[in-house]
Write a protein that holds these residues in place. Sequence first.
Motif, PDB file in Angstrom:
ATOM      1  N   LEU A  54       0.835  -1.050   0.375  1.00  0.00           N
ATOM      2  CA  LEU A  54      -0.540   0.423   0.159  1.00  0.00           C
ATOM      3  C   LEU A  54       1.194   1.507  -0.054  1.00  0.00           C
ATOM      4  O   LEU A  54       2.117   1.446   1.034  1.00  0.00           O
ATOM      5  CB  LEU A  54      -0.926   0.371   1.107  1.00  0.00           C
ATOM      6  N   GLU A  55       0.315   2.017  -0.915  1.00  0.00           N
ATOM      7  CA  GLU A  55       1.350   3.618  -0.955  1.00  0.00           C
ATOM      8  C   GLU A  55       0.142   4.193  -0.529  1.00  0.00           C
ATOM      9  O   GLU A  55      -0.735   4.061  -0.034  1.00  0.00           O
ATOM     10  CB  GLU A  55       1.867   3.420  -2.357  1.00  0.00           C
ATOM     11  N   SER A  56       1.025   5.712  -0.555  1.00  0.00           N
ATOM     12  CA  SER A  56      -0.130   6.899  -0.608  1.00  0.00           C
ATOM     13  C   SER A  56      -1.351   7.497  -0.851  1.00  0.00           C
ATOM     14  O   SER A  56      -2.924   7.304  -0.143  1.00  0.00           O
ATOM     15  CB  SER A  56       0.562   8.406  -0.010  1.00  0.00           C
ATOM     16  N   ASP A  57      -1.597   6.284  -2.240  1.00  0.00           N
ATOM     17  CA  ASP A  57      -2.321   6.324  -2.619  1.00  0.00           C
ATOM     18  C   ASP A  57      -3.083   5.264  -3.003  1.00  0.00           C
ATOM     19  O   ASP A  57      -3.856   5.191  -4.217  1.00  0.00           O
ATOM     20  CB  ASP A  57      -2.378   7.284  -4.263  1.00  0.00           C
ATOM     21  N   CYS A  70       0.057  -0.173  -4.885  1.00  0.00           N
ATOM     22  CA  CYS A  70       1.520  -0.566  -6.558  1.00  0.00           C
ATOM     23  C   CYS A  70       0.523  -1.710  -6.955  1.00  0.00           C
ATOM     24  O   CYS A  70       0.313  -2.442  -7.087  1.00  0.00           O
ATOM     25  CB  CYS A  70       2.291  -0.881  -5.469  1.00  0.00           C
ATOM     26  N   LEU A  71       0.492  -0.182  -8.141  1.00  0.00           N
ATOM     27  CA  LEU A  71       0.409  -1.139  -9.266  1.00  0.00           C
ATOM     28  C   LEU A  71       1.660  -2.303  -9.941  1.00  0.00           C
ATOM     29  O   LEU A  71       0.620  -2.945 -11.148  1.00  0.00           O
ATOM     30  CB  LEU A  71      -0.131   0.359 -10.489  1.00  0.00           C
ATOM     31  N   GLU A  72       3.140  -2.102  -9.532  1.00  0.00           N
ATOM     32  CA  GLU A  72       3.770  -2.232  -9.873  1.00  0.00           C
ATOM     33  C   GLU A  72       3.991  -3.647 -10.114  1.00  0.00           C
ATOM     34  O   GLU A  72       3.946  -4.688 -10.273  1.00  0.00           O
ATOM     35  CB  GLU A  72       5.476  -2.158  -9.921  1.00  0.00           C
ATOM     36  N   GLU A  73       3.339  -3.634  -8.492  1.00  0.00           N
ATOM     37  CA  GLU A  73       3.552  -5.462  -7.926  1.00  0.00           C
ATOM     38  C   GLU A  73       2.459  -6.475  -8.543  1.00  0.00           C
ATOM     39  O   GLU A  73       2.231  -7.634  -8.592  1.00  0.00           O
ATOM     40  CB  GLU A  73       3.506  -5.102  -6.302  1.00  0.00           C
ATOM     41  N   LEU A  74       1.074  -5.733  -8.850  1.00  0.00           N
ATOM     42  CA  LEU A  74      -0.193  -5.957  -9.713  1.00  0.00           C
ATOM     43  C   LEU A  74       0.366  -7.143 -10.853  1.00  0.00           C
ATOM     44  O   LEU A  74      -0.548  -7.287 -11.302  1.00  0.00           O
ATOM     45  CB  LEU A  74      -1.579  -5.178  -9.368  1.00  0.00           C
ATOM     46  N   GLN A  75       1.137  -6.054 -11.798  1.00  0.00           N
ATOM     47  CA  GLN A  75       1.193  -6.157 -12.947  1.00  0.00           C
ATOM     48  C   GLN A  75       1.695  -7.070 -12.802  1.00  0.00           C
ATOM     49  O   GLN A  75       1.973  -8.549 -13.802  1.00  0.00           O
ATOM     50  CB  GLN A  75       1.882  -4.915 -14.045  1.00  0.00           C
ATOM     51  N   ALA A  76       3.050  -7.750 -11.721  1.00  0.00           N
ATOM     52  CA  ALA A  76       3.998  -8.792 -12.351  1.00  0.00           C
ATOM     53  C   ALA A  76       3.552  -9.311 -10.824  1.00  0.00           C
ATOM     54  O   ALA A  76       4.322 -11.326 -10.983  1.00  0.00           O
ATOM     55  CB  ALA A  76       5.271  -8.461 -11.291  1.00  0.00           C
TER      56      ALA A  76
END
Length: 484
Positions: free
Chosen positions: A234-237, A240-246
Amino acid sequence: MIDLMPRLDETSGEALYMQLYRYIRDEIAAGRIPANVRLPSIRTLSAYLGVSRSPVALAYEQLLAEGYVNSRPRSGLYAAELDTSASLEVQTEAAAERSAVSPSPKRAYHASQDEPFRYDFGYGSVDIASFPLAKWRRLMNRCLLPENSRLLLYGDLQGEPELRAEIAAYLHHMRGVRCQPEQIVVGAGTYHSLDLLFQLLREDVACIASEEAVNDGVKALFGQFRFDCRPLRLESDGICLEELQASGAQAVYVTPSHQFPYGMTLSAGKRLKLLQWAKERRAYIVENDYDGEFRYSGRPIPSLQSLDDDGRVIYVGTFSRALTPAFRLSYLVLPPALLARFRSRRHSYDQLASPIFQMTQQLFMQSGDFGRHVRKMRSVYHKKRDALLHAVRDAFPAGVEMIGADSGLHLLLRVRGDKNEAELVRAAAREGVGVYPASAYRLRPESDEAPTVLLGFGGLSETDIREGVRHLARACMENGIFSK
């Protein structure tokens, strides 16, 4: 009433509610809990064990469904009288389980008393005093007239059509959701709705990605369906989409309007990228909008589903926060493909939501009373949120941080110091204050964050909020958790 001493293991692959269910079941079957003895209330047992109420409620529901306990109106749950042969069979099964699994250590987070906290900041409570009881009773009486006797039967498998029409209109007006009443499936609480949804998804989904911290009931369902679950940082917004993509996931679970429990909002840019990911991968997004009605600053945030043009978002909602969890009314908005799957086969549930409560809610919405009630409760909870913020600022030094206070019925309090969450929770309990460790909601245990506890304020009066925070601050100072 008796005391229960289960051994719960958070590191076990088995859900907490199932561990608790098995323990109580075995105690009743062995006669160590005699017939007709009252079990502790959900609130009392959850406080004693240092867990949220959800695992206790789920364990009790399972025991009730299987006949190990009986419910007595306005009195509680009592151990049932079991047939001797049935008891022997369960004891034999339990012995086999114990031989296969090593004993579990005690939970680190347990309350120091078995009585309810004087100031309980547990999540899930609502302001019962503000509930429009007279209006609800009047509408329910209409449902019990002879011409509505059909409501005494099981009801529509998908939910009463008139209620689904009201929900569709309400969601479009309040949350921007675009759907037809035919896409809505009424459920008996969020966990029931998610359980049904995961049944529909499991032939398409082997791996599900999720925010790295989730409600404990959701965590239990991930384990029950044996998804390969990939936690996302979880980031401030938001996630993390990079982790989702991977991740290689075929679905993702999110609470985009108010992340539970950390409170951040998924940013507009990430929302669009998340929808694009789902479109390209032909993956599903499970959007749990559990308290979207209650936002206290800025403009209301539309649902993620309102941006979806490809049928990839499954919207999950509940009336538990706006009304009361006792009515057990929730709903799914299914994309066309999943709706067709729902209709094409029998699943493992009849309609569990009471048709009487469904029609009462329909009349409540139809009359405009529900909309007025939501607006009133938004104001009530806004004042309680403000009382909590002011109380923390007055009682605590600058070394504490409040997280996720812009919406919902809880916030997180992060205390910077040398102590850990367990010490903070125990110190608060000795002062009669119930607070709950944020780490309990994480899917991966490792975390280097400072001790962080959840403070739910929905069920407390403003006076009790201020007094509870004062006692919490005193507990922290007396136990060296911080010093002014």
